[in-house]
Motif scaffolding. Structure first.
Motif, PDB file in Angstrom:
ATOM      1  N   LEU A 123      -4.092  -8.838  38.395  1.00 56.40           N
ATOM      2  CA  LEU A 123      -2.795  -9.312  37.926  1.00 56.40           C
ATOM      3  C   LEU A 123      -2.487 -10.692  38.490  1.00 56.40           C
ATOM      4  N   TYR A 124      -2.781 -10.881  39.776  1.00 52.71           N
ATOM      5  CA  TYR A 124      -2.432 -12.129  40.446  1.00 52.71           C
ATOM      6  C   TYR A 124      -3.422 -13.262  40.179  1.00 52.71           C
ATOM      7  N   ALA A 125      -4.695 -12.932  40.022  1.00 53.81           N
ATOM      8  CA  ALA A 125      -5.699 -13.999  40.110  1.00 53.81           C
ATOM      9  C   ALA A 125      -6.703 -14.055  38.976  1.00 53.81           C
ATOM     10  N   VAL A 126      -6.627 -13.149  38.001  1.00 57.14           N
ATOM     11  CA  VAL A 126      -7.645 -13.114  36.948  1.00 57.14           C
ATOM     12  C   VAL A 126      -6.973 -13.338  35.594  1.00 57.14           C
ATOM     13  N   PRO A 168      -8.488   4.652  32.540  1.00 59.04           N
ATOM     14  CA  PRO A 168      -8.051   3.899  31.357  1.00 59.04           C
ATOM     15  C   PRO A 168      -6.598   3.464  31.431  1.00 59.04           C
ATOM     16  N   ASP A 169      -5.834   4.056  32.356  1.00 58.76           N
ATOM     17  CA  ASP A 169      -4.452   3.622  32.535  1.00 58.76           C
ATOM     18  C   ASP A 169      -4.368   2.245  33.186  1.00 58.76           C
ATOM     19  N   LEU A 170      -5.432   1.859  33.921  1.00 57.59           N
ATOM     20  CA  LEU A 170      -5.427   0.582  34.620  1.00 57.59           C
ATOM     21  C   LEU A 170      -6.401  -0.441  34.041  1.00 57.59           C
ATOM     22  N   PHE A 171      -7.543   0.028  33.515  1.00 57.87           N
ATOM     23  CA  PHE A 171      -8.594  -0.908  33.124  1.00 57.87           C
ATOM     24  C   PHE A 171      -9.060  -0.619  31.698  1.00 57.87           C
ATOM     25  N   ARG A 172      -9.311  -1.687  30.952  1.00 58.54           N
ATOM     26  CA  ARG A 172      -9.736  -1.536  29.560  1.00 58.54           C
ATOM     27  C   ARG A 172     -10.944  -2.435  29.301  1.00 58.54           C
ATOM     28  N   ASN A 173     -11.968  -1.849  28.697  1.00 66.34           N
ATOM     29  CA  ASN A 173     -13.155  -2.606  28.299  1.00 66.34           C
ATOM     30  C   ASN A 173     -12.883  -3.261  26.947  1.00 66.34           C
ATOM     31  N   VAL A 174     -13.027  -4.584  26.883  1.00 65.88           N
ATOM     32  CA  VAL A 174     -12.752  -5.309  25.640  1.00 65.88           C
ATOM     33  C   VAL A 174     -14.035  -5.745  24.940  1.00 65.88           C
ATOM     34  N   ASP A 175     -15.175  -5.290  25.443  1.00 70.03           N
ATOM     35  CA  ASP A 175     -16.455  -5.654  24.839  1.00 70.03           C
ATOM     36  C   ASP A 175     -17.229  -4.371  24.544  1.00 70.03           C
ATOM     37  N   SER A 176     -18.512  -4.496  24.270  1.00 64.72           N
ATOM     38  CA  SER A 176     -19.324  -3.325  23.956  1.00 64.72           C
ATOM     39  C   SER A 176     -19.550  -2.493  25.214  1.00 64.72           C
ATOM     40  N   LEU A 224      -6.912  -5.753  32.582  1.00 68.04           N
ATOM     41  CA  LEU A 224      -5.929  -4.745  32.948  1.00 68.04           C
ATOM     42  C   LEU A 224      -5.405  -4.053  31.696  1.00 68.04           C
ATOM     43  N   ALA A 225      -5.273  -2.743  31.766  1.00 70.33           N
ATOM     44  CA  ALA A 225      -4.725  -1.980  30.648  1.00 70.33           C
ATOM     45  C   ALA A 225      -3.235  -1.727  30.822  1.00 70.33           C
ATOM     46  N   GLY A 226      -2.720  -1.937  32.037  1.00 74.28           N
ATOM     47  CA  GLY A 226      -1.315  -1.705  32.323  1.00 74.28           C
ATOM     48  C   GLY A 226      -0.965  -2.298  33.658  1.00 74.28           C
ATOM     49  N   PRO A 227       0.303  -2.332  33.997  1.00 76.56           N
ATOM     50  CA  PRO A 227       0.704  -2.911  35.287  1.00 76.56           C
ATOM     51  C   PRO A 227       0.203  -2.078  36.461  1.00 76.56           C
ATOM     52  N   PRO A 228      -0.201  -2.719  37.539  1.00 75.92           N
ATOM     53  CA  PRO A 228      -0.677  -1.969  38.707  1.00 75.92           C
ATOM     54  C   PRO A 228       0.479  -1.241  39.389  1.00 75.92           C
ATOM     55  N   PRO A 229       0.200  -0.114  40.014  1.00 72.85           N
ATOM     56  CA  PRO A 229       1.262   0.616  40.715  1.00 72.85           C
ATOM     57  C   PRO A 229       1.672  -0.103  41.997  1.00 72.85           C
ATOM     58  N   MET A 264      11.603  -2.499  34.886  1.00 74.91           N
ATOM     59  CA  MET A 264      11.510  -3.935  34.673  1.00 74.91           C
ATOM     60  C   MET A 264      10.048  -4.383  34.634  1.00 74.91           C
ATOM     61  N   VAL A 265       9.228  -3.795  35.507  1.00 73.43           N
ATOM     62  CA  VAL A 265       7.795  -4.091  35.477  1.00 73.43           C
ATOM     63  C   VAL A 265       7.221  -3.746  34.104  1.00 73.43           C
ATOM     64  N   GLN A 266       7.584  -2.589  33.596  1.00 75.95           N
ATOM     65  CA  GLN A 266       7.072  -2.163  32.302  1.00 75.95           C
ATOM     66  C   GLN A 266       7.521  -3.097  31.193  1.00 75.95           C
TER      67      GLN A 266
END
Length: 326
Positions: A219-222, A257-265, A273-278, A307-309
């Motif tokens: 979230l901060y650096a990528v 999958p709540d946190l990370f999503r593959n956008v390639d094969s 990121l698939a959603g905001p970090p806890p 608000m994060v959401q």
């Protein structure tokens, strides 16, 4: 592709080089010893070398049903090729006379008009292979096939292991590598990443705390999709070195999958990121809702979960918490 005109002077037929149960046991033992993943080309060469030294086994092959996605063909410029296809490609060898070309497994990653872009086992950079129209006419294709057949004939007179292994791959590679890939896919002891295979029980799985730390770092650096190897630097320590840490991270990314999503094969995944970090997040900047124009947060404000959401939904969260590029 080398068609069925090549004579087979070897003592064994193609069935001698298919996968048996003890072949998988050898692969497991070797990876346990080296702690390194192996690609299909390396695995196939080890299998063939064992057969040439020890002779054909007597037990039946371990060959699951072949599905189209697992079929590995010999590269032929006249065939139709699509993204995701695997083949044995002819790769030049510098400094050798007999083995001027060696077969190596590769995956088609792009189709560009008359050419295909291929990722080959053991090579960091992609290669480009021309399809049939690039040769001008059918004569060029015939000449190319004949050159490969001449090479295979020359290998018959060679006594060194590499040349003999090449000869088997040219003749029987389609069946051998396809059977090997099917056997690995059907055995849940193995896992794969970008064409390399590793043991699932050797993968060092990062903890929940480490995964959440990675999510915060992203979230901060990528600001772009990253491969698992690129993400490793953002995982809070300790992270085991080598393939143990890499494959462990990949397995855990798929579990969240709540946190990370593959956008390639799946063959060559890249992650966002698939959603905001806890956890607690602090606003560095003010933000307004782009739909209602209402003030969402002010600098220094601790962001409530709702608000994060909302900031995530409108694509502002990374900006509000002061995204920093590496």
């Amino acid at each position: 592709m080398v068609r069925g005109t090549i004579k087979v002077p070897l003592r064994y037929g193609s069935d001698a080089f298919l996968v048996r149960g003890h072949d998988l046991s050898r692969i497991i033992a070797r990876i346990r010893t080296t702690r390194s993943a192996e690609d299909l080309t390396t695995l196939a060469r080890h299998l063939i070398q064992e057969r040439l030294r020890s002779g054909p086994p007597r037990d039946a092959p371990t060959v699951p049903g072949v599905v189209e996605r697992d079929r590995v063909r010999l590269w032929d410029p006249a065939d139709a090729w699509h993204v995701g296809d695997r083949a044995l490609f002819a790769v030049p060898i510098v400094g050798e006379r007999v083995r001027s070309l060696t077969p190596r497994v590769g995956e088609v990653t792009q189709v560009r008009g008359k050419c295909v872009v291929v990722r080959l086992d053991g090579e960091p950079n992609a290669r480009v292979y021309g399809a049939a129209p690039a040769f001008g006419d059918a004569v060029g294709v015939v000449e190319w096939r004949q050159s490969v057949e001449d090479l295979v004939s020359a290998l018959d007179d060679s006594a060194d292991d590499d040349s003999r292994i090449d000869g088997v791959l040219w003749r029987y590679g389609e069946g051998v590598v396809t059977a090997l890939l099917c056997a690995l896919r059907s055995d849940d002891r193995f896992c794969d990443l970008e064409g390399r295979w590793y043991l699932r029980n050797l993968a060092a799985l990062p903890s929940t705390t480490q995964l959440e730390g990675l999510a915060h770092a992203m979230l901060y650096a990528v600001d772009r999709p990253l491969t698992a190897a690129e993400l490793l630097r953002w995982v809070p320590p300790p992270v085991p070195a080598g393939d143990s840490g890499l494959f462990g991270l990949v397995l855990r990314l798929y579990e969240r999958p709540d946190l990370f999503r593959n956008v390639d094969s799946d063959a060559r995944p890249r992650w966002v990121l698939a959603g905001p970090p806890p956890g607690d997040l602090l606003a560095r900047y003010a933000a307004f809702d782009p739909e209602s124009y209402a003030l969402l947060c002010e600098p220094g404000e601790a962001l409530a979960p709702e608000m994060v959401q909302r900031l995530w939904q409108v694509g502002l969260l990374g900006s509000v918490v002061e995204r920093r590029m590496p």
